[in-house]
Design an enzyme around this catalytic site. Structure first.
Site, PDB file in Angstrom:
ATOM      1  N   THR A 299      47.373  55.533  54.963  1.00 52.66           N
ATOM      2  CA  THR A 299      47.112  54.368  55.623  1.00 52.66           C
ATOM      3  C   THR A 299      47.276  53.207  54.562  1.00 52.66           C
ATOM      4  O   THR A 299      46.496  53.071  53.679  1.00 52.66           O
ATOM      5  CB  THR A 299      45.695  54.344  56.272  1.00 52.66           C
ATOM      6  OG1 THR A 299      45.578  55.423  57.134  1.00 52.66           O
ATOM      7  CG2 THR A 299      45.521  53.164  56.778  1.00 52.66           C
TER       8      THR A 299
ATOM      9  N   LYS B 130      48.541  51.293  62.541  1.00 55.67           N
ATOM     10  CA  LYS B 130      47.348  51.944  62.121  1.00 55.67           C
ATOM     11  C   LYS B 130      46.179  51.136  61.856  1.00 55.67           C
ATOM     12  O   LYS B 130      45.077  51.105  62.174  1.00 55.67           O
ATOM     13  CB  LYS B 130      47.790  52.851  60.887  1.00 55.67           C
ATOM     14  CG  LYS B 130      46.696  53.555  60.180  1.00 55.67           C
ATOM     15  CD  LYS B 130      46.069  54.653  61.007  1.00 55.67           C
ATOM     16  CE  LYS B 130      44.758  55.039  60.322  1.00 55.67           C
ATOM     17  NZ  LYS B 130      43.868  55.801  61.155  1.00 55.67           N
TER      18      LYS B 130
ATOM     19  N   LYS C  84      38.771  49.619  53.083  1.00 51.03           N
ATOM     20  CA  LYS C  84      40.293  49.288  52.507  1.00 51.03           C
ATOM     21  C   LYS C  84      41.013  48.883  53.952  1.00 51.03           C
ATOM     22  O   LYS C  84      41.790  47.859  53.703  1.00 51.03           O
ATOM     23  CB  LYS C  84      40.975  50.422  51.682  1.00 51.03           C
ATOM     24  CG  LYS C  84      42.302  50.388  51.579  1.00 51.03           C
ATOM     25  CD  LYS C  84      43.265  51.344  52.409  1.00 51.03           C
ATOM     26  CE  LYS C  84      42.778  52.890  52.529  1.00 51.03           C
ATOM     27  NZ  LYS C  84      43.556  53.460  53.612  1.00 51.03           N
TER      28      LYS C  84
HETATM   29  N1  LIG Z   1      39.808  60.814  56.148  1.00 53.29           N
HETATM   30  C1  LIG Z   1      40.276  60.656  57.350  1.00 53.29           C
HETATM   31  O1  LIG Z   1      39.401  60.794  58.499  1.00 53.29           O
HETATM   32  C2  LIG Z   1      41.625  59.923  57.611  1.00 53.29           C
HETATM   33  C3  LIG Z   1      42.172  59.262  56.619  1.00 53.29           C
HETATM   34  N2  LIG Z   1      43.185  58.464  56.833  1.00 53.29           N
HETATM   35  C4  LIG Z   1      43.965  58.012  55.678  1.00 53.29           C
HETATM   36  O2  LIG Z   1      44.748  58.924  54.771  1.00 53.29           O
HETATM   37  C5  LIG Z   1      44.729  58.777  53.281  1.00 53.29           C
HETATM   38  C6  LIG Z   1      43.957  60.034  52.801  1.00 53.29           C
HETATM   39  O3  LIG Z   1      42.608  60.063  53.215  1.00 53.29           O
HETATM   40  P1  LIG Z   1      41.805  61.198  52.828  1.00 53.29           P
HETATM   41  O4  LIG Z   1      42.418  62.467  52.713  1.00 53.29           O
HETATM   42  O5  LIG Z   1      40.422  61.195  53.459  1.00 53.29           O
HETATM   43  O6  LIG Z   1      41.314  60.600  51.383  1.00 53.29           O
HETATM   44  P2  LIG Z   1      40.598  61.632  49.977  1.00 53.29           P
HETATM   45  O7  LIG Z   1      40.025  60.504  49.241  1.00 53.29           O
HETATM   46  O8  LIG Z   1      39.996  62.692  50.386  1.00 53.29           O
HETATM   47  O9  LIG Z   1      42.047  61.812  49.164  1.00 53.29           O
HETATM   48  C7  LIG Z   1      42.675  60.691  48.596  1.00 53.29           C
HETATM   49  C8  LIG Z   1      44.003  61.426  48.178  1.00 53.29           C
HETATM   50  O10 LIG Z   1      44.698  60.574  47.153  1.00 53.29           O
HETATM   51  C9  LIG Z   1      44.845  60.924  45.989  1.00 53.29           C
HETATM   52  N3  LIG Z   1      44.905  59.601  44.799  1.00 53.29           N
HETATM   53  C10 LIG Z   1      43.808  58.682  45.013  1.00 53.29           C
HETATM   54  N4  LIG Z   1      44.520  57.986  43.936  1.00 53.29           N
HETATM   55  C11 LIG Z   1      45.547  58.541  43.513  1.00 53.29           C
HETATM   56  C12 LIG Z   1      46.532  57.933  42.205  1.00 53.29           C
HETATM   57  N5  LIG Z   1      46.285  56.822  41.806  1.00 53.29           N
HETATM   58  N6  LIG Z   1      47.630  58.800  42.214  1.00 53.29           N
HETATM   59  C13 LIG Z   1      47.984  59.885  42.883  1.00 53.29           C
HETATM   60  N7  LIG Z   1      47.089  60.352  44.033  1.00 53.29           N
HETATM   61  C14 LIG Z   1      46.001  59.685  44.071  1.00 53.29           C
HETATM   62  C15 LIG Z   1      43.523  61.832  45.548  1.00 53.29           C
HETATM   63  O11 LIG Z   1      44.093  62.641  44.435  1.00 53.29           O
HETATM   64  P3  LIG Z   1      42.697  63.271  43.674  1.00 53.29           P
HETATM   65  O12 LIG Z   1      42.350  64.412  44.475  1.00 53.29           O
HETATM   66  O13 LIG Z   1      43.069  63.482  42.292  1.00 53.29           O
HETATM   67  O14 LIG Z   1      41.508  62.034  43.497  1.00 53.29           O
HETATM   68  C16 LIG Z   1      43.642  62.454  46.967  1.00 53.29           C
HETATM   69  O15 LIG Z   1      44.565  63.757  46.837  1.00 53.29           O
HETATM   70  C17 LIG Z   1      43.822  57.474  53.132  1.00 53.29           C
HETATM   71  O16 LIG Z   1      44.977  56.427  53.143  1.00 53.29           O
HETATM   72  C18 LIG Z   1      43.027  57.263  54.572  1.00 53.29           C
HETATM   73  O17 LIG Z   1      42.903  55.894  54.841  1.00 53.29           O
HETATM   74  C19 LIG Z   1      43.863  58.396  58.088  1.00 53.29           C
HETATM   75  C20 LIG Z   1      43.148  58.969  58.922  1.00 53.29           C
HETATM   76  C21 LIG Z   1      42.169  59.814  58.982  1.00 53.29           C
HETATM   77  O1  LIG Z   2      41.599  56.471  60.040  1.00 56.33           O
HETATM   78  C1  LIG Z   2      40.743  57.128  60.341  1.00 56.33           C
HETATM   79  C2  LIG Z   2      40.731  57.752  61.695  1.00 56.33           C
HETATM   80  O2  LIG Z   2      39.712  58.660  62.258  1.00 56.33           O
HETATM   81  O3  LIG Z   2      41.746  57.944  62.138  1.00 56.33           O
END
Ligand SMILES: NC(=O)C1=CN([C@@H]2O[C@H](COP(=O)(O)OP(=O)(O)OC[C@H]3O[C@@H](n4cnc5c(N)ncnc54)[C@H](OP(=O)(O)O)[C@@H]3O)[C@@H](O)[C@H]2O)C=CC1
Ligand SMILES: O=CC(=O)O
Length: 291
Positions: A95, A170, A238
Site C-alpha cells: 500500500t 486502496k 501511514k
Molecule cells: N497486514 C494487513 O492486514 C495488510 C497490510 N497491507 C499492506 O501490505 C504491506 C505489508 O504489510 P504487512 O505484511 O502487514 O507488514 P509487515 O510489517 O508485517 O511487513 C513489512 C515487510 O516490509 C519489509 N520492509 C520494511 N522496510 C523495508 C525496507 N526498507 N527494505 C526492504 N524491506 C522492508 C519488512 O522486512 P523485515 O522483515 O526485514 O522488517 C517486511 O517484509 C503494507 O504496505 C501494508 O499497508 C495491506 C492489506 C492488509
Molecule cells: O489494509 C488493511 C486491510 O485490512 O485491508
C-alpha cells in the site's frame, strides 16, 4: 509457474505460502533473511537479493511496508532494477501512494520490464485463506498473466486502468477503514462508561444496517484488550497520512479522516504502532473524567 516474492511480513508470508500450497514454485527474499525460514519449510527457495530473485523469475511480486521500502527494493544496490528487463514483470502489492507507484513504473518500463501495482484489501486471515480483494492497475498484459496467481491470493481482482488508480482506490478504502475503527472504538468506550454492556452493543450492531465483519471480527478481542497484530497500526496511520495527502491534492475536505489520523499518531506515540490498528481504542480510554 515460478514466482518471485519480496517481503514476507504478515501479508507476504501468508500469500507466498498460499501460492506454494496451490502448486506455484516460489523464490522469496526478505530484508531480514531469517524470516524466510517458515516459507522455505513450505517449499520455497531463497534469493540472496531482490536482483537475484528477479533474475530467476519471470514475474516477481512484492509486498512491503511503505513507500520508502517499496522504493528501496527497486532502486537500491542489488535491487529489482538491476535485473528487470524485457519479458519480465514486477507486481507491487504494497500500500503506497500513486506517486511512488508511478516512479517505480517509469523505472521498470524504462528498462523494458512490465509493471503492475496491485495493493490488496483484506488482512492477515484473508491473506491466509486466499480471500483478498486485489486492486490492480498498470500493464494489462501483465495483469492477465498474473490472473492465475491472483485467483489463488484473492476472491476478486479488479483492473482499474492506469498506474496510480490501484494505489488511490486502496487509500480511499483504508481512509474509510481507519475512520470507522475510530468511531467504533469511541462507541465501545462510551457504551461501557455509560453503564451499558459493550457485548450487548456488539450484538445490537451485528443485527442492524451498519453490521460489518470488522465489528464482528475484532470487537470481542478489543473488549479483552487483545490487539494482536493482523494489520499493524503503524501501517494504518501511514495509509491515513497518504489518503489525507490525496485529499489535499484533490481539494477534498476530510475532517473525520484527519481526526482519525491524529488518533493513530497518538497511538504510535504511545508505542502501539506494532499492535493491531484496533489498539487505537487505547487512546480513547486515556481520557477519564475526574470529579
Ligand atoms: N497486514 C494487513 O492486514 C495488510 C497490510 N497491507 C499492506 O501490505 C504491506 C505489508 O504489510 P504487512 O505484511 O502487514 O507488514 P509487515 O510489517 O508485517 O511487513 C513489512 C515487510 O516490509 C519489509 N520492509 C520494511 N522496510 C523495508 C525496507 N526498507 N527494505 C526492504 N524491506 C522492508 C519488512 O522486512 P523485515 O522483515 O526485514 O522488517 C517486511 O517484509 C503494507 O504496505 C501494508 O499497508 C495491506 C492489506 C492488509
Ligand atoms: O489494509 C488493511 C486491510 O485490512 O485491508
Amino acid at each position: 509457474m515460478e514466482v518471485g516474492f519480496l517481503g514476507v511480513g504478515i501479508m507476504g508470508k501468508a500469500m507466498s505460502i498460499n501460492l506454494l500450497k496451490n502448486g506455484f514454485k516460489v523464490t522469496v527474499w526478505n530484508r531480514t533473511l531469517s524470516k524466510c525460514d517458515e516459507v522455505v519449510a513450505h517449499g520455497a527457495s531463497v534469493g540472496a537479493t531482490p536482483a537475484e530473485v528477479v533474475k530467476k523469475c519471470k514475474i516477481t511480486i512484492a509486498i512491503l511496508s511503505d513507500p520508502d521500502a517499496a522504493l528501496s527494493v527497486v532502486f537500491d544496490k542489488d535491487g529489482v532494477l538491476e535485473q528487470i528487463c524485457n519479458g519480465k514483470g514486477y507486481i507491487d502489492m504494497s500500500t503506497v501512494d500513486s506517486q511512488t507507484s508511478c516512479k517505480i513504473s517509469e523505472a521498470i518500463t524504462s528498462k523494458g520490464g512490465h509493471f503492475l501495482e496491485a495493493p490488496v484489501s483484506g488482512s492477515k486471515q484473508p491473506a491466509e485463506t486466499g480471500q483478498l480483494i486485489i486492486l490492480a492497475a498498470g500493464d494489462k498484459a501483465l495483469y492477465e498473466e498474473a490472473v492465475p496467481a491472483f485467483n489463488v491470493l484473492g476472491k476478486k481482482s479488479f483492473f482499474l486502468g492506469q498506474t496510480g488508480n490501484g494505489a488511490k482506490m486502496k487509500l480511499v478504502v483504508n481512509m474509510i477503514l481507519g475512520s470507522v475503527m475510530n468511531a467504533f472504538s469511541e462507541g465501545l468506550v462510551l457504551a461501557e462508561r455509560s453503564g451499558l454492556n459493550p457485548h450487548d452493543l456488539l450484538d445490537v450492531l451485528d443485527l442492524g444496517g451498519i453490521a460489518n465483519p470488522m465489528f464482528r471480527g475484532k470487537g470481542p478481542a478489543m473488549l479483552r484488550d487483545d490487539h494482536s497484530p493482523a494489520f499493524p497500526l503503524k501501517h494504518q496511520q501511514k495509509d491515513m497520512r497518504l489518503a489525507l495527502a490525496l485529499g489535499d491534492e484533490n481539494g477534498v475536505s476530510m475532517p473525520v479522516a484527519a481526526a482519525a489520523n491524529e488518533a493513530f499518531k497518538k497511538a504510535r506515540s504511545m508505542g502501539l504502532g506494532d499492535l493491531d490498528f484496533s489498539a487505537v481504542l487505547e487512546t480513547v480510554k486515556l481520557h477519564k473524567q475526574s470529579s
